[in-house]
Design an enzyme around this catalytic site. Structure first.
Site, short mmCIF file in Angstrom:
data_model
loop_
_atom_site.label_atom_id
_atom_site.label_comp_id
_atom_site.label_asym_id
_atom_site.label_seq_id
_atom_site.Cartn_x
_atom_site.Cartn_y
_atom_site.Cartn_z
N LEU A 31 0.81 -1.21 0.00
CA LEU A 31 0.00 0.00 0.00
C LEU A 31 0.85 1.27 0.00
O LEU A 31 1.88 1.35 0.67
CB LEU A 31 -0.94 0.01 1.22
CG LEU A 31 -1.90 -1.17 1.31
CD1 LEU A 31 -2.81 -1.02 2.53
CD2 LEU A 31 -2.75 -1.31 0.04
N GLY A 34 -1.51 6.39 -2.84
CA GLY A 34 -2.60 6.24 -3.82
C GLY A 34 -3.71 5.38 -3.24
O GLY A 34 -4.89 5.77 -3.23
N HIS A 35 -3.32 4.18 -2.74
CA HIS A 35 -4.32 3.30 -2.11
C HIS A 35 -4.99 4.02 -0.93
O HIS A 35 -6.20 3.96 -0.76
CB HIS A 35 -3.66 2.04 -1.56
CG HIS A 35 -3.00 1.17 -2.58
ND1 HIS A 35 -1.64 0.98 -2.63
CD2 HIS A 35 -3.52 0.42 -3.59
CE1 HIS A 35 -1.36 0.14 -3.59
NE2 HIS A 35 -2.47 -0.22 -4.21
N LYS A 147 -5.62 6.46 -11.89
CA LYS A 147 -4.28 6.05 -12.34
C LYS A 147 -4.40 4.92 -13.37
O LYS A 147 -3.71 4.87 -14.36
CB LYS A 147 -3.47 5.62 -11.12
CG LYS A 147 -2.39 4.60 -11.32
CD LYS A 147 -1.11 5.24 -11.75
CE LYS A 147 0.09 4.36 -11.80
NZ LYS A 147 -0.09 2.97 -12.08
N GLN A 151 -8.90 0.41 -16.52
CA GLN A 151 -9.47 -0.52 -15.53
C GLN A 151 -10.73 0.08 -14.90
O GLN A 151 -11.76 -0.58 -14.78
CB GLN A 151 -8.41 -0.81 -14.48
CG GLN A 151 -8.89 -1.58 -13.28
CD GLN A 151 -7.75 -1.93 -12.35
OE1 GLN A 151 -6.98 -2.82 -12.66
NE2 GLN A 151 -7.62 -1.27 -11.22
N ARG A 185 4.72 -0.68 -8.07
CA ARG A 185 5.88 -1.05 -8.89
C ARG A 185 6.98 0.02 -8.88
O ARG A 185 8.08 -0.24 -9.35
CB ARG A 185 5.45 -1.34 -10.33
CG ARG A 185 4.66 -2.64 -10.45
CD ARG A 185 4.49 -3.08 -11.91
NE ARG A 185 3.99 -4.43 -12.01
CZ ARG A 185 2.71 -4.77 -12.21
NH1 ARG A 185 1.80 -3.82 -12.31
NH2 ARG A 185 2.35 -6.03 -12.29
P1 AMP Z 1 -3.42 -2.13 -7.13
O1 AMP Z 1 -3.05 -2.52 -5.73
O2 AMP Z 1 -2.26 -1.65 -7.94
O3 AMP Z 1 -4.25 -3.18 -7.82
O4 AMP Z 1 -4.37 -0.86 -7.00
C1 AMP Z 1 -5.53 -0.89 -6.21
C2 AMP Z 1 -6.32 0.36 -6.49
O5 AMP Z 1 -5.54 1.52 -6.18
C3 AMP Z 1 -6.73 0.52 -7.95
O6 AMP Z 1 -8.06 1.02 -8.01
C4 AMP Z 1 -5.74 1.52 -8.48
O7 AMP Z 1 -6.23 2.27 -9.58
C5 AMP Z 1 -5.57 2.41 -7.26
N1 AMP Z 1 -4.33 3.19 -7.35
C6 AMP Z 1 -3.09 2.70 -7.58
N2 AMP Z 1 -2.20 3.72 -7.65
C7 AMP Z 1 -2.90 4.87 -7.47
C8 AMP Z 1 -2.57 6.26 -7.44
N3 AMP Z 1 -1.32 6.67 -7.62
N4 AMP Z 1 -3.55 7.15 -7.22
C9 AMP Z 1 -4.84 6.74 -7.04
N5 AMP Z 1 -5.22 5.46 -7.07
C10 AMP Z 1 -4.27 4.52 -7.27
#
Ligand code: AMP
Length: 280
Positions: A31, A34-35, A147, A151, A185
């Site tokens: 996390l 963003g999360h 972001k 999706q 990442r």
């Molecule tokens: P992930 O863990 O990468 O699958 O992301 C989980 C959620 O967090 C998804 O809805 C992503 O779009 C969102 N997310 C990832 N990075 C960001 C970011 N920098 N800003 C806003 N939401 C994000």
């Protein structure tokens, strides 16, 4: 904060929740801010907030980074506890995709483009796990980041096309102080690479300005590609200027300066693939 590892334990707790205002944030963990911003938005607008952490093998290609994907469960749980999330769901691979599991959710239009063209099974993997999680978690609203704009739009379409009774809320992209979009990442990048990667958003902003000035499609694409090339060490996987609702690519005869247009890109920085986008 409740922590559940099995569907049955989670369901027992979920059935005891009487609120009609349950927010859900699905994540793959590791996390970052963003999360956390999605979770904050959920907490603000929901009575109950549930977060899931599950690294979904189904959405990784055979040569992608499933085994090495960053995992930091203890740290994640600490952050979620501090935020006063109500429940964390940590399903296991074995339970979500047991040995006899043989289903998939596939989308045939939006998901053939951009990310889907570069990563063939990615969106089927995403849609399958998100639908399964929705069925288990039964949220009234669920939060996704801009972001990952394609999706977000595909999940919105899935909710519409499959008559899911879930409101999908898009949340703005959170960036570091240099403009680099937060991503799990980014941990693969060293400091020098992070600074270089911040040029992606700077270039997107300049590209948006060209569009607002009325520049035509081919010139805008040329500008973006050349700008990235000039920075060095980065390679454009794709650059797209498309309609947000369909991801249909625009062209020289289209007006780009419209509200429902999105510029999205995927860039290789050495071997790390980064995505970002900007709305017009
Ligand atoms: P992930 O863990 O990468 O699958 O992301 C989980 C959620 O967090 C998804 O809805 C992503 O779009 C969102 N997310 C990832 N990075 C960001 C970011 N920098 N800003 C806003 N939401 C994000």
């Amino acid at each position: 904060m409740q922590i559940f590892k099995s569907i049955s334990d989670f369901t027992l707790w979920r059935n005891s929740i009487k609120s009609q205002n349950v927010g859900f944030v699905p994540t793959m963990g590791a996390l970052h801010l963003g999360h956390l911003s999605l979770i904050k938005t959920s907490i603000k607008s929901s009575t109950i907030t549930i977060v899931s952490i599950f690294v979904n093998k189904l959405q990784f290609g055979p040569n992608e980074d499933f085994d090495n994907y960053p995992r930091s469960l203890e740290k994640d749980l600490d952050a979620l506890k501090k935020m006063k999330v109500d429940a964390v769901f940590l399903p296991t691979q074995e339970e979500l995709y047991n040995k006899s599991y043989s289903f998939a959710v596939s989308e045939n239009k939006l998901s053939t483009k951009l990310e889907g063209a570069s990563r063939p099974n990615f969106f089927n993997g995403v849609c399958t796990v998100v639908l399964k999680l929705f069925n288990i978690v039964k949220p009234t609203q669920s939060f996704f980041g801009q972001k990952d704009i394609q999706q977000l739009m595909i999940i919105k379409k899935m909710a519409l096309d499959l008559n899911l009774n879930v409101k999908i809320v898009g949340c703005k992209t959170i960036r570091n102080s240099h403009g680099l979009a937060m991503s799990s990442r980014n941990q693969y990048l060293n400091n020098e690479e992070k600074l270089l990667a911040a040029n992606i958003y700077l270039t997107l902003q300049k590209t948006k300005q060209l569009i607002l000035n009325g520049e035509k499609y081919s010139e805008v694409v040329k500008f973006f590609t050349n700008s990235i090339k000039k920075i060095g060490l980065m390679k454009v996987d794709y650059i797209s200027i498309a309609r947000l609702d369909t991801f249909d690519e625009l062209g020289d005869n289209d007006s780009l300066n419209e509200k429902n247009v999105v510029v999205s890109c995927a860039i290789f920085l050495n071997k790390i693939r980064l995505i970002d986008n900007i709305l017009i």
